[in-house]
Motif scaffolding. Sequence first.
Motif, short mmCIF file in Angstrom:
data_model
loop_
_atom_site.label_atom_id
_atom_site.label_comp_id
_atom_site.label_asym_id
_atom_site.label_seq_id
_atom_site.Cartn_x
_atom_site.Cartn_y
_atom_site.Cartn_z
N PHE A 1 0.71 -1.21 -0.06
CA PHE A 1 0.17 0.02 0.12
C PHE A 1 1.00 1.32 -0.09
CE2 PHE A 1 -1.72 3.26 2.92
CZ PHE A 1 -2.75 3.76 2.04
N SER B 1 -4.19 1.56 -4.94
CA SER B 1 -3.27 1.21 -3.77
C SER B 1 -4.41 0.46 -2.77
CB SER B 1 -2.89 2.34 -3.02
OG SER B 1 -1.94 3.15 -4.00
N LEU B 2 -5.56 1.14 -2.47
CA LEU B 2 -6.24 0.51 -1.51
C LEU B 2 -6.66 -1.02 -1.75
CD1 LEU B 2 -8.18 3.71 -0.74
CD2 LEU B 2 -6.77 2.37 0.98
N ALA C 1 -3.92 -3.43 -1.79
CA ALA C 1 -3.87 -3.78 -0.48
C ALA C 1 -4.76 -4.82 0.01
CB ALA C 1 -3.58 -2.81 0.40
N PHE D 1 -9.36 -1.28 4.27
CA PHE D 1 -8.83 -0.90 2.78
C PHE D 1 -9.96 -0.91 2.02
CE2 PHE D 1 -4.47 -2.65 4.02
CZ PHE D 1 -3.69 -1.56 3.84
#
Length: 192
Positions: A13, A25-26, A29, A58
Amino acid sequence: MTIFLILAPFGSFALLMLVTSAEISLFVAAAICLAVIGVDVYRGRSIKMLGAGSVVVFSALGAYVVLVDPNLSHSAVKLTIDIGVFAISLVSLIIRKPFILQYALEEVDAETARQPGFLKAVYLITWAWNAAFVLMIIGNVLTIYVPGLPLWSGLVIAFAARNGAAYFTAWYPLYRKAKYGTPPASALPGAD
């Protein structure tokens, strides 16, 4: 190996936040968290509170960014993740099931788990992680509210806090073993 799997979603992340959008990114992750849970299930291990909670944090923040506020700053996203993980850890202490306990019970034998100092060590390591989470939160708050502070300073604080807690997690059990040794079997609760 265990610490790598635990930290893999958070490291990924952090790295992805440097090169891509918050949404990607979220969700990546969250997917890595699910993969780690899958590895645990495949190995016959329990689903961990930290892993499951992190999937929720996330994914929920990813959905919020996609559906509600696509312009949420990277610093605010990182701050929210750190607050979420800190909340998971704090709740685990409040309900008297420190998140570290699940990992520890899978790493040690039953005799070690019954030793008088085992739970004390688990609680202490969990508090060390809480301190690291608080430092990461402070680093993110500084990058948001101190305009002249370089962005990398928050990353340095997070890196140092996370690595410090990881080092303490590895070091402290060895320290206790060297200091106190292994108690005789008759000293263990339930031993005959």
